[in-house]
Motif scaffolding. Structure first.
Motif: not given
Ligand code: MN
Ligand code: AHG
Ligand code: MN
Length: 361
Positions: A73, A96-97, A118, A120-121
């Motif tokens: 992530d 997201e991070e 995002d 890494l989903d």
């Molecule tokens: Mn993610």
């Protein structure tokens, strides 16, 4: 088609731009930067457990969602930032991070777009070597941001999904793919591993209007609202139930991979609003999961909804806002929306559901 005849992503973008002779090419350049970030992430993901041997950072911190970040992530977020910040096309980023909007460092020029992603989903699937992906959304920065070059604020990003200029996702599965919309349909590219180039393999992705496949995490059934329970119960009742046909079910737990399956063969995905955590009316995030996937779906002739309204019409209230998300084959999503209109109160469950409910508390 012979491999050499397939347009690359770069060729496709140049051809798209020819339709708008006044376009500056900045959007194309930004999309290419994103596509390179996704290529770099695909390589990192491909190392799997071996990636830890390189002594790279390990993750384990808690992100703004209160979730433990996986090493990948963090790595994927860094790749997105470093490949997109320098080009002069962006006024800022949200991920997201990262808790706050990312400011373009002073050493680089600032541009007119906002990138929301995002990185890494589906990262809970990394340990089990199941498909993950990256999701991205491109918005225009407000005029005063562009004219003044000021720092971006949360409010600059709180734009409904209908205002997206481009959106898409990369998929890191058996093949690496990039699926993209610039508001003119949906196209899919497959990364040619020997050339390191994305080649156009899916020139016009359309989602069938009807479907017989649904995706939902049924371990949450006791928290669902009645319209969702009703829909799932009717699917499960199959040929002998009110739908008069059998349904199949899938749950990958990588929303991006479910979206791709639906683009390929139809179906409906639900991570609906539920009562599990009153503070969080849904699981997935509006700005970098629901909106970009919603834009792709709508552009492919499918539908994305909260159950109560079109996803792309929702006015965001916070960067990391969660929301109930339902998308896929148009007739199925419209049916679920109708069930929401017909009865949404938990106190007044739909009689059919009470009789037939397979998931009652
Ligand atoms: Mn993610
Ligand atoms: P992320 O890895 O970016 O946090 O997102 C994971 C999401 C989504 O991809 C998936 O559909 C969902 O979480 C799975 O949730 P459950 O574990 O509740 O099934
Ligand atoms: Mn995600």
């Amino acid at each position: 088609m012979p491999l050499s005849k397939r347009p690359t992503l770069t060729q496709y973008l140049i051809e798209q731009r020819r339709r708008f002779p006044s376009a500056s090419g900045e959007l194309n350049a930004l999309i290419l930067d994103v596509s390179i970030a996704c290529k770099a992430i695909a390589r990192q993901v491909a190392y799997g457990k071996l990636g830890e041997d390189a002594g790279m950072r390990r993750g384990g911190e808690v992100n703004v969602q209160g979730e433990v970040q996986k090493r990948l992530d963090v790595v994927s977020n860094e790749i997105f930032v470093s490949l997109a910040e320098w080009s002069g096309h962006l006024a800022g980023m949200v991920s997201e991070e990262m808790i706050d909007p990312y400011q373009i460092p002073g050493e680089y020029p600032r541009g007119k777009y906002l990138l929301v992603f995002d990185p890494l989903d589906g990262s809970s699937n990394l340990d089990v070597d199941v498909t993950v992906g990256s999701i991205f959304s491109i918005l225009r920065a407000p005029d005063d941001v562009v004219s003044s070059g000021r720092d971006v604020t949360e409010a600059d990003f709180l734009q409904p999904g209908a205002r997206q200029v481009a959106a898409g996702y990369a998929l890191y599965g058996p093949a690496t793919m990039l699926v993209l919309t610039v508001g003119n349909g949906v196209v899919g590219f497959t990364l040619d591993p020997s050339l390191g180039e994305y080649k156009l393999t899916h020139p016009d992705l359309r989602v069938a209007e009807d479907a017989q496949e649904f995706a939902i995490n049924t371990s949450n059934a006791r928290f669902w609202e009645p319209p969702v329970k009703r829909y799932v119960d009717e699917c499960l009742a199959g040929r002998t139930g009110p739908r008069g046909k059998d349904f199949n079910m899938r749950w990958i737990a990588s929303m991006v991979a479910e979206a791709h399956r639906i683009l390929m063969r139809g179906g409906v995905f639900m991570y609906p609003r539920d009562t599990r955590n009153p503070g969080n009316p849904g699981r997935l995030r509006l700005l970098y999961e629901a909106n970009p996937i919603g834009f792709v779906m709508e552009q492919a002739g499918a539908r994305a909804s909260t159950g109560r309204q079109a996803m792309l019409d929702v006015m965001p209230e916070a960067l990391h806002q969660r929301i109930g998300l339902i998308f896929g084959s148009k007739n199925e999503v419209e049916r679920i929306e109708r069930y929401h209109r017909e009865g949404t109160s938990r106190d007044a469950p739909i009689p059919l559901f009470v009789e037939r409910g397979l998931f009652r508390d």
